[in-house]
Motif scaffolding. Structure first.
Motif, mmCIF file in Angstrom:
data_model
loop_
_atom_site.group_PDB
_atom_site.id
_atom_site.type_symbol
_atom_site.label_atom_id
_atom_site.label_comp_id
_atom_site.label_asym_id
_atom_site.label_seq_id
_atom_site.Cartn_x
_atom_site.Cartn_y
_atom_site.Cartn_z
ATOM 1 N N LEU A 159 0.862 -1.302 -0.103
ATOM 2 C CA LEU A 159 0.042 -0.079 -0.049
ATOM 3 C C LEU A 159 1.045 1.379 -0.006
ATOM 4 O O LEU A 159 1.832 1.294 0.558
ATOM 5 C CB LEU A 159 -0.909 -0.194 1.339
ATOM 6 C CG LEU A 159 -1.883 -1.196 1.213
ATOM 7 C CD1 LEU A 159 -2.604 -1.253 2.545
ATOM 8 C CD2 LEU A 159 -2.801 -1.079 0.448
ATOM 9 N N PRO A 160 0.406 2.143 -0.721
ATOM 10 C CA PRO A 160 1.258 3.548 -0.631
ATOM 11 C C PRO A 160 1.367 4.124 0.712
ATOM 12 O O PRO A 160 0.503 4.294 1.537
ATOM 13 C CB PRO A 160 0.402 4.528 -1.542
ATOM 14 C CG PRO A 160 -1.026 3.964 -1.502
ATOM 15 C CD PRO A 160 -0.806 2.477 -1.297
ATOM 16 N N HIS A 161 2.513 4.741 1.228
ATOM 17 C CA HIS A 161 2.826 5.345 2.426
ATOM 18 C C HIS A 161 2.773 6.752 1.779
ATOM 19 O O HIS A 161 3.967 7.501 1.638
ATOM 20 C CB HIS A 161 4.004 5.006 2.876
ATOM 21 C CG HIS A 161 4.203 5.546 4.404
ATOM 22 N ND1 HIS A 161 3.413 5.293 5.330
ATOM 23 C CD2 HIS A 161 5.184 6.404 4.758
ATOM 24 C CE1 HIS A 161 3.939 5.913 6.394
ATOM 25 N NE2 HIS A 161 4.754 6.681 6.051
ATOM 26 N N THR A 162 1.757 7.481 1.986
ATOM 27 C CA THR A 162 1.605 9.128 1.364
ATOM 28 C C THR A 162 1.594 10.049 2.343
ATOM 29 O O THR A 162 1.622 11.296 1.920
ATOM 30 C CB THR A 162 0.510 9.127 0.663
ATOM 31 O OG1 THR A 162 -0.719 8.844 1.436
ATOM 32 C CG2 THR A 162 0.530 8.176 -0.685
ATOM 33 N N VAL B 159 -1.054 10.807 3.705
ATOM 34 C CA VAL B 159 -2.682 11.452 3.618
ATOM 35 C C VAL B 159 -3.427 10.642 4.592
ATOM 36 O O VAL B 159 -3.023 9.271 4.652
ATOM 37 C CB VAL B 159 -3.009 11.232 2.285
ATOM 38 C CG1 VAL B 159 -4.764 11.376 2.199
ATOM 39 C CG2 VAL B 159 -2.165 11.809 1.332
ATOM 40 N N LEU C 64 -6.286 9.388 4.969
ATOM 41 C CA LEU C 64 -7.112 8.056 4.580
ATOM 42 C C LEU C 64 -5.959 6.959 4.450
ATOM 43 O O LEU C 64 -6.215 5.686 4.677
ATOM 44 C CB LEU C 64 -8.091 8.105 3.727
ATOM 45 C CG LEU C 64 -8.982 7.233 3.382
ATOM 46 C CD1 LEU C 64 -9.653 6.460 4.529
ATOM 47 C CD2 LEU C 64 -9.758 7.754 2.376
ATOM 48 N N ASP C 65 -5.194 7.199 3.403
ATOM 49 C CA ASP C 65 -4.208 6.247 3.145
ATOM 50 C C ASP C 65 -3.259 5.660 4.345
ATOM 51 O O ASP C 65 -3.147 4.402 4.431
ATOM 52 C CB ASP C 65 -3.176 6.959 2.234
ATOM 53 C CG ASP C 65 -3.832 7.347 0.927
ATOM 54 O OD1 ASP C 65 -4.651 6.671 0.501
ATOM 55 O OD2 ASP C 65 -3.099 8.132 0.243
ATOM 56 N N ASP C 66 -3.035 6.444 5.331
ATOM 57 C CA ASP C 66 -2.221 6.028 6.557
ATOM 58 C C ASP C 66 -3.201 5.235 7.169
ATOM 59 O O ASP C 66 -2.681 4.129 7.916
ATOM 60 C CB ASP C 66 -1.835 7.192 7.399
ATOM 61 C CG ASP C 66 -0.642 8.121 6.829
ATOM 62 O OD1 ASP C 66 -0.083 7.401 5.896
ATOM 63 O OD2 ASP C 66 -0.233 8.840 7.475
ATOM 64 N N ILE D 295 -5.547 3.279 6.128
ATOM 65 C CA ILE D 295 -5.664 1.961 5.418
ATOM 66 C C ILE D 295 -4.363 1.271 5.568
ATOM 67 O O ILE D 295 -4.553 0.062 5.927
ATOM 68 C CB ILE D 295 -5.880 2.260 4.037
ATOM 69 C CG1 ILE D 295 -7.424 2.831 3.779
ATOM 70 C CG2 ILE D 295 -5.778 0.979 3.162
ATOM 71 C CD1 ILE D 295 -7.800 3.434 2.405
ATOM 72 N N GLU D 296 -3.308 1.786 5.429
ATOM 73 C CA GLU D 296 -2.091 1.076 5.661
ATOM 74 C C GLU D 296 -1.862 0.415 7.187
ATOM 75 O O GLU D 296 -1.605 -0.801 7.442
ATOM 76 C CB GLU D 296 -0.897 2.166 5.434
ATOM 77 C CG GLU D 296 0.528 1.440 5.482
ATOM 78 C CD GLU D 296 1.437 2.398 5.327
ATOM 79 O OE1 GLU D 296 2.606 2.061 5.170
ATOM 80 O OE2 GLU D 296 1.358 3.559 5.701
#
Length: 103
Positions: free
Chosen positions: A77-80, A82, A84-86, A88-89
């Motif tokens: 998963l991307p580590h951005t 952001v 929501l991304d964090d 989800i990760e």
């Protein structure tokens, strides 16, 4: 925040906040829940992913970092940085750790 509370209450069981670091993230989310929704379905229940990793790996807290954790615990998963991304990760990391701890 009211929709978030309604969503949490619709889930089965009692919600437990999970974060990395839970100490910071929980207080931030708790403040927003109390300020804008007037309640927190989490009560005061929070679990820190790093502390869970410390227990699973049998290492000192400060020696546990994401780099020291087994690669199989991480999904691609991307580590951005952001929010929501964090989330989800971190959720995927915790689910993988929980599955491993129950085997």
């Amino acid at each position: 925040m009211h929709r978030y509370v309604a969503w949490l209450k619709a889930l089965p069981g009692n919600p437990v906040f999970v974060g990395y670091p839970a100490g910071y993230d929980f207080m931030f989310v708790y403040w927003y829940l109390m300020r804008f929704a007037g309640e927190s379905p989490f009560s005061h229940s929070a679990l820190d992913i790093k502390t869970f990793a410390m227990a699973m790996l049998k290492k000192d807290y400060r020696s546990v970092t994401k780099r020291s954790m087994p690669k199989r615990w991480f999904d691609r998963l991307p580590h951005t940085h952001v929010a929501l991304d964090d989330a989800i990760e971190q959720g995927a990391l915790f689910c993988n750790m929980l599955a491993k701890s129950r085997r």
